[in-house]
Design an enzyme around this catalytic site. Structure first.
Site, PDB file in Angstrom:
ATOM      1  N   THR A 132      28.314 -36.466  -6.487  1.00  0.00           N
ATOM      2  CA  THR A 132      29.978 -37.292  -7.099  1.00  0.00           C
ATOM      3  C   THR A 132      29.896 -35.987  -8.581  1.00  0.00           C
ATOM      4  OG1 THR A 132      30.258 -38.695  -9.532  1.00  0.00           O
ATOM      5  CG2 THR A 132      28.489 -38.409  -9.286  1.00  0.00           C
ATOM      6  N   ASP A 133      31.429 -36.188  -8.821  1.00  0.00           N
ATOM      7  CA  ASP A 133      31.441 -34.406 -10.556  1.00  0.00           C
ATOM      8  C   ASP A 133      31.069 -34.772 -11.271  1.00  0.00           C
ATOM      9  OD1 ASP A 133      33.180 -36.653 -10.159  1.00  0.00           O
ATOM     10  OD2 ASP A 133      35.209 -35.891 -10.320  1.00  0.00           O
ATOM     11  N   GLU A 134      30.892 -36.655 -11.135  1.00  0.00           N
ATOM     12  CA  GLU A 134      30.384 -36.939 -12.611  1.00  0.00           C
ATOM     13  C   GLU A 134      29.130 -35.992 -13.505  1.00  0.00           C
ATOM     14  OE1 GLU A 134      30.496 -41.411 -13.464  1.00  0.00           O
ATOM     15  OE2 GLU A 134      32.187 -41.434 -12.098  1.00  0.00           O
ATOM     16  N   TYR A 158      23.846 -43.224 -14.474  1.00  0.00           N
ATOM     17  CA  TYR A 158      24.186 -43.024 -12.880  1.00  0.00           C
ATOM     18  C   TYR A 158      24.261 -41.805 -12.652  1.00  0.00           C
ATOM     19  CZ  TYR A 158      27.713 -42.079  -9.761  1.00  0.00           C
ATOM     20  OH  TYR A 158      28.500 -42.031  -7.882  1.00  0.00           O
ATOM     21  N   LYS A 162      22.236 -39.488 -10.233  1.00  0.00           N
ATOM     22  CA  LYS A 162      22.295 -38.721  -8.734  1.00  0.00           C
ATOM     23  C   LYS A 162      22.423 -36.665  -9.023  1.00  0.00           C
ATOM     24  CE  LYS A 162      25.142 -39.418  -6.308  1.00  0.00           C
ATOM     25  NZ  LYS A 162      25.288 -39.859  -4.452  1.00  0.00           N
TER      26      LYS A 162
END
Length: 353
Positions: A132-134, A158, A162
């Site tokens: 993810t870009d998060e 989260y 990741k």
């Protein structure tokens, strides 16, 4: 044969349906069927001889090793993850267990399998770690978009889980030479997305005449990627991506959350004349540590692999709304009592559909 983990989830099921629809080869789907893994997503494949479903945990090393020995996949595409920020704030340990421990055990099993392959098969094997870009944290307005060289600065349990998984995937490539490729995508949307995420939650509540809860001022900006574009990007990565590399995948559609909700309301107004859905918008207390902006620079995947998104945001939103309007049975099957309890707990009883 490829092995897909988490294939009953939103993105995983879209990937499998596209893969088999294009006739690209058999698929084994390993999914634990947690709350967001819906077997109905792949009901159309129940009699397909090229599809095998196995219910199980990516953290079960013996199970994964047995699947690899039996099916001898040429690639693993790893979607399986706990993926919702709000749930990670309420219960971080599940995210650590699945996203960190589960991923490392999957990497261990993949490495043991890969190192015993004949040289030609070993050279062709790929482990695609879907992220993810998060993991990159939050951008200020006007700040350049995330590139693959951007520093990891995760801000939620989260995204931290990741980020840890991405680091372990990198380490397995660097240390053990496992041919790992990591992709970092922006916010996905489209059919069959579990209605805890922004777009399906708003569609579901709007149809029921319930409030549309928008965190804070609603000016948090995300890049929106239609799931079909994400799947085509992953196929490009499998086909032409280089081991050890990372690729950012974006939709080229930066939108503030409030703009997304207003777009949805306008599309729903057209589909259901006589109703002004924007009147249902209700601002609620902001999420703790809410990242302000994500944006993806997809120059690398565009120039090196020749990929770019094909779905415009307006078209994607209209097709997404139409899918939910036409699939009441699916929506009813996933919005159980447990789901309604979670929405009530997260946003307040008035917002539970």
């Amino acid at each position: 044969m490829i092995l897909v983990t988490g294939g009953c989830g939103f993105i995983g099921s879209a990937f499998i349906l596209d893969w088999l629809g294009l006739g690209l080869g058999p698929v084994v789907n390993l999914d634990l069927l947690t709350y967001a893994g819906h077997p109905g997503n792949l009901r159309s494949l129940e009699s397909n001889p090229h599809y095998v479903f196995v219910r199980g945990d990516i953290g079960d090393g013996a199970l994964v090793a047995g699947l690899l020995r039996t099916h001898r996949p040429r690639a693993i595409v790893h979607f399986a993850a706990e993926s919702h920020v709000d749930r990670s704030i309420a219960g971080p340990q599940a995210f650590i267990q699945t996203n960190v421990v589960g991923t490392t055990r999957l990497l261990e099993a993949a490495h043991e399998y890969w190192r015993q392959l004949p040289p030609g098969e070993a050279a062709a094997f790929r482990f695609v770690n879907v992220s993810t870009d998060e993991v990159f944290g939050s951008l200020a307005p006007g700040e350049p978009a995330f590139t693959e060289q951007h520093q990891y600065q995760p801000n939620s349990p989260y995204s931290a889980s990741k980020a840890a998984a991405d680091h372990f995937a990198r380490a397995w490539h660097h240390t053990f030479k496992l041919p790992v490729i990591t992709t970092n995508c922006s916010n996905n949307y489209g059919p069959r997305q579990f209605p805890e995420k922004l777009i399906p939650l708003m569609i579901h509540n709007a149809r029921a005449g319930k409030p549309l809860p928008v965190y804070g001022d609603g000016q948090q900006v995300r890049d929106w990627l239609h799931v079909s574009d994400h799947c085509s990007a992953l196929r490009a990565v499998l086909d032409r991506g280089q081991p050890g590399e990372t690729y950012n995948i974006g939709g080229r559609s930066e939108k503030a959350n409030l703009e997304v909700v207003h777009t949805l309301c306008r599309v729903l107004d057209e589909a259901q004349p006589g109703t002004r859905h924007a009147d249902l918008i209700q601002h609620v207390k902001d999420r703790p540590g809410h990242d302000r902006r994500y944006a993806i620079d997809d120059t690398k995947i565009a120039t090196q692999l020749g990929w770019k998104p094909a779905m415009g945001f307006e078209q994607g939103m209209r097709e997404t709304v139409q899918w939910y309007l036409a699939n009441d049975e699916w929506v009813e099957s996933v919005t159980s009592g447990a789901y309604r309890h979670w929405v009530a707990q997260q946003y307040g009883t008035a917002h539970a559909a």
